[in-house]
Design a protein around this motif. Sequence first.
Motif, PDB file in Angstrom:
ATOM      1  N   MET A  62       0.810  -1.050  -0.106  1.00  0.00           N
ATOM      2  CA  MET A  62       0.318  -0.044  -0.314  1.00  0.00           C
ATOM      3  C   MET A  62       0.419   1.402   0.094  1.00  0.00           C
ATOM      4  O   MET A  62       1.534   1.128   0.830  1.00  0.00           O
ATOM      5  N   LEU A  63      -0.006   2.711  -0.263  1.00  0.00           N
ATOM      6  CA  LEU A  63       1.279   3.941  -0.756  1.00  0.00           C
ATOM      7  C   LEU A  63       0.392   4.811  -0.018  1.00  0.00           C
ATOM      8  O   LEU A  63      -0.955   4.997   0.579  1.00  0.00           O
ATOM      9  N   GLU A  64       1.499   5.346   1.113  1.00  0.00           N
ATOM     10  CA  GLU A  64       1.256   6.450   2.078  1.00  0.00           C
ATOM     11  C   GLU A  64       1.601   7.321   1.885  1.00  0.00           C
ATOM     12  O   GLU A  64       3.475   7.312   1.807  1.00  0.00           O
ATOM     13  N   LEU A  65       1.474   8.613   1.730  1.00  0.00           N
ATOM     14  CA  LEU A  65       2.410  10.045   1.425  1.00  0.00           C
ATOM     15  C   LEU A  65       1.539  10.722   2.510  1.00  0.00           C
ATOM     16  O   LEU A  65       0.179  11.268   2.003  1.00  0.00           O
ATOM     17  N   PHE A  66       2.401  11.780   3.400  1.00  0.00           N
ATOM     18  CA  PHE A  66       1.772  12.332   4.168  1.00  0.00           C
ATOM     19  C   PHE A  66       2.419  13.743   3.775  1.00  0.00           C
ATOM     20  O   PHE A  66       3.519  14.202   2.993  1.00  0.00           O
ATOM     21  N   ALA A  96      -6.659  12.553  -7.090  1.00  0.00           N
ATOM     22  CA  ALA A  96      -6.519  12.563  -8.886  1.00  0.00           C
ATOM     23  C   ALA A  96      -6.110  11.393  -9.560  1.00  0.00           C
ATOM     24  O   ALA A  96      -6.120  10.548 -10.590  1.00  0.00           O
ATOM     25  N   THR A  97      -4.675  11.897  -9.696  1.00  0.00           N
ATOM     26  CA  THR A  97      -3.849  11.472 -10.824  1.00  0.00           C
ATOM     27  C   THR A  97      -3.538   9.812 -10.895  1.00  0.00           C
ATOM     28  O   THR A  97      -4.094   9.352 -10.989  1.00  0.00           O
ATOM     29  N   MET A  98      -3.686   9.346  -9.036  1.00  0.00           N
ATOM     30  CA  MET A  98      -3.967   7.652  -8.812  1.00  0.00           C
ATOM     31  C   MET A  98      -4.407   7.301  -8.608  1.00  0.00           C
ATOM     32  O   MET A  98      -4.577   6.520  -9.424  1.00  0.00           O
ATOM     33  N   GLN A  99      -5.915   7.448  -8.631  1.00  0.00           N
ATOM     34  CA  GLN A  99      -7.114   7.082  -8.972  1.00  0.00           C
ATOM     35  C   GLN A  99      -7.583   7.375 -10.222  1.00  0.00           C
ATOM     36  O   GLN A  99      -7.535   5.733 -10.817  1.00  0.00           O
ATOM     37  N   SER A 100      -6.806   8.062 -11.266  1.00  0.00           N
ATOM     38  CA  SER A 100      -7.335   7.607 -12.480  1.00  0.00           C
ATOM     39  C   SER A 100      -5.648   6.789 -13.419  1.00  0.00           C
ATOM     40  O   SER A 100      -6.344   6.045 -14.511  1.00  0.00           O
ATOM     41  N   LEU A 101      -4.987   6.659 -12.398  1.00  0.00           N
ATOM     42  CA  LEU A 101      -4.254   5.494 -13.024  1.00  0.00           C
ATOM     43  C   LEU A 101      -4.367   4.068 -12.598  1.00  0.00           C
ATOM     44  O   LEU A 101      -3.216   3.165 -12.696  1.00  0.00           O
ATOM     45  N   GLY A 102      -5.292   3.953 -11.466  1.00  0.00           N
ATOM     46  CA  GLY A 102      -5.920   2.594 -11.582  1.00  0.00           C
ATOM     47  C   GLY A 102      -5.536   2.523 -10.154  1.00  0.00           C
ATOM     48  O   GLY A 102      -6.433   1.102  -9.614  1.00  0.00           O
ATOM     49  N   TYR A 103      -5.736   3.167  -9.222  1.00  0.00           N
ATOM     50  CA  TYR A 103      -4.854   2.897  -6.970  1.00  0.00           C
ATOM     51  C   TYR A 103      -6.621   3.328  -6.819  1.00  0.00           C
ATOM     52  O   TYR A 103      -6.905   4.846  -7.031  1.00  0.00           O
ATOM     53  N   SER A 104      -6.624   1.982  -6.325  1.00  0.00           N
ATOM     54  CA  SER A 104      -7.869   3.139  -5.600  1.00  0.00           C
ATOM     55  C   SER A 104      -7.540   3.693  -4.091  1.00  0.00           C
ATOM     56  O   SER A 104      -6.865   3.812  -3.358  1.00  0.00           O
ATOM     57  N   THR A 105      -7.737   5.185  -4.207  1.00  0.00           N
ATOM     58  CA  THR A 105      -7.182   6.232  -3.697  1.00  0.00           C
ATOM     59  C   THR A 105      -7.998   7.174  -2.611  1.00  0.00           C
ATOM     60  O   THR A 105      -9.309   6.946  -2.615  1.00  0.00           O
ATOM     61  N   GLY A 145       4.292  17.981 -14.533  1.00  0.00           N
ATOM     62  CA  GLY A 145       5.196  18.341 -13.754  1.00  0.00           C
ATOM     63  C   GLY A 145       6.197  17.610 -12.641  1.00  0.00           C
ATOM     64  O   GLY A 145       7.300  18.288 -11.880  1.00  0.00           O
ATOM     65  N   ILE A 146       5.269  16.833 -12.139  1.00  0.00           N
ATOM     66  CA  ILE A 146       5.630  15.624 -11.249  1.00  0.00           C
ATOM     67  C   ILE A 146       6.557  14.170 -11.712  1.00  0.00           C
ATOM     68  O   ILE A 146       5.599  13.720 -11.767  1.00  0.00           O
ATOM     69  N   ASP A 147       7.013  13.517 -11.118  1.00  0.00           N
ATOM     70  CA  ASP A 147       7.862  12.255 -11.015  1.00  0.00           C
ATOM     71  C   ASP A 147       6.977  11.581 -10.202  1.00  0.00           C
ATOM     72  O   ASP A 147       7.349  11.735  -8.411  1.00  0.00           O
ATOM     73  N   ILE A 148       5.724  11.432 -10.319  1.00  0.00           N
ATOM     74  CA  ILE A 148       4.501  10.097  -9.380  1.00  0.00           C
ATOM     75  C   ILE A 148       5.577   9.347  -8.806  1.00  0.00           C
ATOM     76  O   ILE A 148       5.440   8.714  -7.940  1.00  0.00           O
ATOM     77  N   GLU A 149       6.338   8.562  -9.437  1.00  0.00           N
ATOM     78  CA  GLU A 149       6.830   7.109  -9.060  1.00  0.00           C
ATOM     79  C   GLU A 149       8.066   7.188  -8.513  1.00  0.00           C
ATOM     80  O   GLU A 149       7.534   6.789  -7.004  1.00  0.00           O
ATOM     81  N   SER A 150       8.634   8.271  -8.688  1.00  0.00           N
ATOM     82  CA  SER A 150       9.331   8.689  -6.866  1.00  0.00           C
ATOM     83  C   SER A 150       8.644   9.194  -6.056  1.00  0.00           C
ATOM     84  O   SER A 150       9.179   9.440  -4.921  1.00  0.00           O
ATOM     85  N   VAL A 151       7.445   9.864  -5.809  1.00  0.00           N
ATOM     86  CA  VAL A 151       6.682  10.703  -4.626  1.00  0.00           C
ATOM     87  C   VAL A 151       6.278   9.432  -4.598  1.00  0.00           C
ATOM     88  O   VAL A 151       5.901   9.944  -2.949  1.00  0.00           O
ATOM     89  N   ASP A 155       7.464   5.848  -4.935  1.00  0.00           N
ATOM     90  CA  ASP A 155       8.417   5.379  -4.744  1.00  0.00           C
ATOM     91  C   ASP A 155       7.973   3.655  -5.064  1.00  0.00           C
ATOM     92  O   ASP A 155       7.815   2.689  -4.446  1.00  0.00           O
ATOM     93  N   VAL A 156       6.983   3.726  -6.366  1.00  0.00           N
ATOM     94  CA  VAL A 156       6.781   2.782  -6.841  1.00  0.00           C
ATOM     95  C   VAL A 156       6.912   3.126  -8.586  1.00  0.00           C
ATOM     96  O   VAL A 156       7.107   4.034  -8.859  1.00  0.00           O
ATOM     97  N   LYS A 157       7.053   1.732  -8.769  1.00  0.00           N
ATOM     98  CA  LYS A 157       6.823   1.708 -10.374  1.00  0.00           C
ATOM     99  C   LYS A 157       5.756   2.061 -10.399  1.00  0.00           C
ATOM    100  O   LYS A 157       4.704   0.758 -10.634  1.00  0.00           O
ATOM    101  N   ILE A 158       4.511   2.508 -11.837  1.00  0.00           N
ATOM    102  CA  ILE A 158       3.949   2.414 -12.564  1.00  0.00           C
ATOM    103  C   ILE A 158       3.547   2.354 -13.847  1.00  0.00           C
ATOM    104  O   ILE A 158       3.923   2.964 -14.621  1.00  0.00           O
ATOM    105  N   ALA A 159       3.621   1.233 -14.118  1.00  0.00           N
ATOM    106  CA  ALA A 159       3.104   0.393 -15.627  1.00  0.00           C
ATOM    107  C   ALA A 159       2.553   1.610 -16.276  1.00  0.00           C
ATOM    108  O   ALA A 159       2.794   1.138 -17.325  1.00  0.00           O
ATOM    109  N   LYS A 160       1.167   1.449 -16.122  1.00  0.00           N
ATOM    110  CA  LYS A 160       0.628   2.106 -17.250  1.00  0.00           C
ATOM    111  C   LYS A 160       1.374   3.636 -17.469  1.00  0.00           C
ATOM    112  O   LYS A 160       1.569   5.098 -18.649  1.00  0.00           O
TER     113      LYS A 160
END
Length: 239
Positions: free
Chosen positions: A1-5, A24-33, A223-229, A231-236
Motif C-alpha cells: 500500500m502507498l501512503e504519503l503525508f 486524482a492522478t493515482m485514481q486515474s492510474l487505477g489505484y483505489s485512493t 510536472g511531477i515525478d509520480i514514481e519517485s513521489v 516510490d513505486v513503479k507504475i506500469a501505465k
Amino acid sequence: MLELFVSGAEKNSGKTFITAGLAATMQSLGYSTCVYKPVQTGAIEKSGFIQAPDLAFVKFIDPYIKTYFSYLLKNEAIPLIAAELEHTYINKDVIFQDFASIKREFECTLIDGTMGLATPLADKFLEQDLVKMLEVPVLLVVSPSENSVNNTLANINQAVASGVKIRGVIINDCQEVIHDLNIKSMPKLIEKYTDTKILGVMPHIENLKKINPNDLISNVLTGIDIESVFDVKIAKLEL
C-alpha cells in the motif's frame, strides 16, 4: 500500500491543491485512493451541514475519491487553539486508530496536513510528531511566492533532524517568468543545502476554483515525478 503525508512549508503553500492533484492522478492510474485529513480547522457551514473545505476541494477535483477526517473545527486558528476554543481535545490515539482503519481499505492513502510540520495539534504534540507516529514519509509543498529560501531550508533541515522522513519537495505555484533570483534559485539551493530532492514543479494557476480536473491531472503527470513521489513503479506510465 502507498501512503504519503503532504505538508506545506507555510500555510499557503498549496498542499491541499497538490494533495487533490496527486489523489486524482493515482485514481486515474487505477489505484483505489483516499484522502485523510486528521484535523480540519476553518470548517464552514453549508446547506445546514458542517463541511471540511480542504476535503471539499478534493471532491471537486474527483467526486469518487473517498475522504475522511477525525476532527472538524470551525475556528481557523492552529488546531491546538481551535480545539481549546471549541472545548475539544485532539487525541493522537484516535487519529492513529482512524488512520489504521482507513488505510486498509485503499491502495493509496494521502494524508493532508495542517499548517506545517511545526504546527501544534495538542499539548506537546506537533504535526511532525504525528508524522513519526503514523510512520509515513512526507512530501513537502513549497510556494516560491509564499516561502523564503531560508525559511524553506530551515523547515526541511529541522524536520529531518527531528526524525521525519522527507520523500521530496514539490515547488508549487511557479510563475512562467521569474525575475527574482532568490526564487529562481530555490530548487538548486534546496538540493544543495539539504538532502532532499525536488520531485516536481507545478505552474501558477490563476483561479483554483475553476480549474478543469483533467487539466490538473495532466499538469501533475507532466510536472511531477509520480514514481519517485510514491516510490513505486507504475506500469501505465511506462507505456
